[in-house]
Design a protein around this motif. Structure first.
Motif, short mmCIF file in Angstrom:
data_model
loop_
_atom_site.label_atom_id
_atom_site.label_comp_id
_atom_site.label_asym_id
_atom_site.label_seq_id
_atom_site.Cartn_x
_atom_site.Cartn_y
_atom_site.Cartn_z
N HIS A 1 0.82 -1.21 0.00
CA HIS A 1 0.00 0.00 0.00
C HIS A 1 0.85 1.26 0.00
O HIS A 1 0.34 2.37 0.04
N GLY A 2 2.17 1.12 0.02
CA GLY A 2 3.07 2.26 0.03
C GLY A 2 3.80 2.40 1.37
O GLY A 2 3.87 1.46 2.16
N MET A 3 4.30 3.60 1.63
CA MET A 3 5.06 3.88 2.85
C MET A 3 4.17 3.73 4.07
O MET A 3 3.05 4.21 4.09
N SER A 4 4.68 3.07 5.08
CA SER A 4 3.94 2.90 6.33
C SER A 4 4.62 3.72 7.42
O SER A 4 5.68 3.33 7.92
N ASN A 5 4.05 4.84 7.77
CA ASN A 5 4.65 5.71 8.78
C ASN A 5 4.56 5.14 10.19
O ASN A 5 5.23 5.62 11.09
N ASN A 6 3.73 4.12 10.38
CA ASN A 6 3.58 3.51 11.70
C ASN A 6 4.52 2.33 11.94
O ASN A 6 4.59 1.81 13.04
N LYS A 7 5.21 1.88 10.91
CA LYS A 7 6.11 0.74 11.03
C LYS A 7 7.53 1.19 10.73
O LYS A 7 7.88 1.41 9.57
N TYR A 8 8.33 1.31 11.74
CA TYR A 8 9.71 1.73 11.55
C TYR A 8 10.56 1.27 12.73
O TYR A 8 10.05 0.89 13.77
N PHE A 9 11.87 1.26 12.50
CA PHE A 9 12.81 1.03 13.59
C PHE A 9 13.98 1.97 13.40
O PHE A 9 14.19 2.50 12.31
N GLN A 10 14.72 2.19 14.47
CA GLN A 10 15.85 3.11 14.43
C GLN A 10 17.11 2.39 14.89
O GLN A 10 17.06 1.57 15.80
N ILE A 11 18.23 2.73 14.26
CA ILE A 11 19.52 2.15 14.61
C ILE A 11 20.42 3.29 15.07
O ILE A 11 20.62 4.25 14.33
N PRO A 12 20.98 3.20 16.29
CA PRO A 12 21.89 4.25 16.74
C PRO A 12 23.13 4.31 15.85
O PRO A 12 23.60 3.29 15.34
N VAL A 13 23.64 5.51 15.65
CA VAL A 13 24.79 5.71 14.78
C VAL A 13 25.96 4.81 15.17
O VAL A 13 26.61 4.21 14.30
N ASP A 14 26.21 4.65 16.46
CA ASP A 14 27.37 3.85 16.88
C ASP A 14 27.16 2.34 16.70
O ASP A 14 28.06 1.56 16.95
N LYS A 15 26.00 1.91 16.23
CA LYS A 15 25.73 0.49 16.00
C LYS A 15 25.51 0.16 14.52
O LYS A 15 25.28 -1.00 14.17
N ILE A 16 25.61 1.16 13.64
CA ILE A 16 25.37 0.93 12.21
C ILE A 16 26.37 -0.06 11.63
O ILE A 16 26.00 -0.99 10.91
N GLU A 17 27.64 0.11 11.93
CA GLU A 17 28.65 -0.80 11.38
C GLU A 17 28.42 -2.23 11.86
O GLU A 17 28.50 -3.18 11.06
N GLU A 18 28.10 -2.40 13.12
CA GLU A 18 27.82 -3.74 13.66
C GLU A 18 26.60 -4.35 12.97
O GLU A 18 26.59 -5.53 12.61
#
Length: 93
Positions: free
Chosen positions: A57-74
């Motif tokens: 149905h397109g972009m879902s603004n209610n479904k997301y997660f966030q990754i802290p900058v210091d964990k992106i490489e991991e």
């Protein structure tokens, strides 16, 4: 003015039977839906990267997660290890 990175990674487009078969899944304790892709977004002033679900149905603004900058490489290294594991299993078949 802030700098922005915004990229959509899509593996299923539309709602045809063929495209719906390409979907993976998104689930939580409250819902379940087909996942067609992810939007990765980051600004130069935040401390995390946001990944939003893209459904049929397109972009879902209610479904997301966030990754802290210091964990992106991991996070990325772990994804690459998983990819290598799956690719090595497919070579044995």
């Amino acid at each position: 003015m802030s700098n922005l990175i915004e990229t959509q990674i899509v593996w299923s487009k539309g709602r045809t039977r063929q495209e719906m078969q390409k979907q993976t899944s998104w689930s939580s304790s409250k819902d379940f839906s087909g996942l067609s892709g992810l939007e990765v977004k980051a600004w130069n002033f935040t401390t995390h990267v946001t990944c939003k679900a893209i459904t049929s149905h397109g972009m879902s603004n209610n479904k997301y997660f966030q990754i802290p900058v210091d964990k992106i490489e991991e996070f990325c290294n772990t994804l690459m290890q998983a990819k290598q594991l799956m690719e090595s299993n497919n070579e044995k078949i």
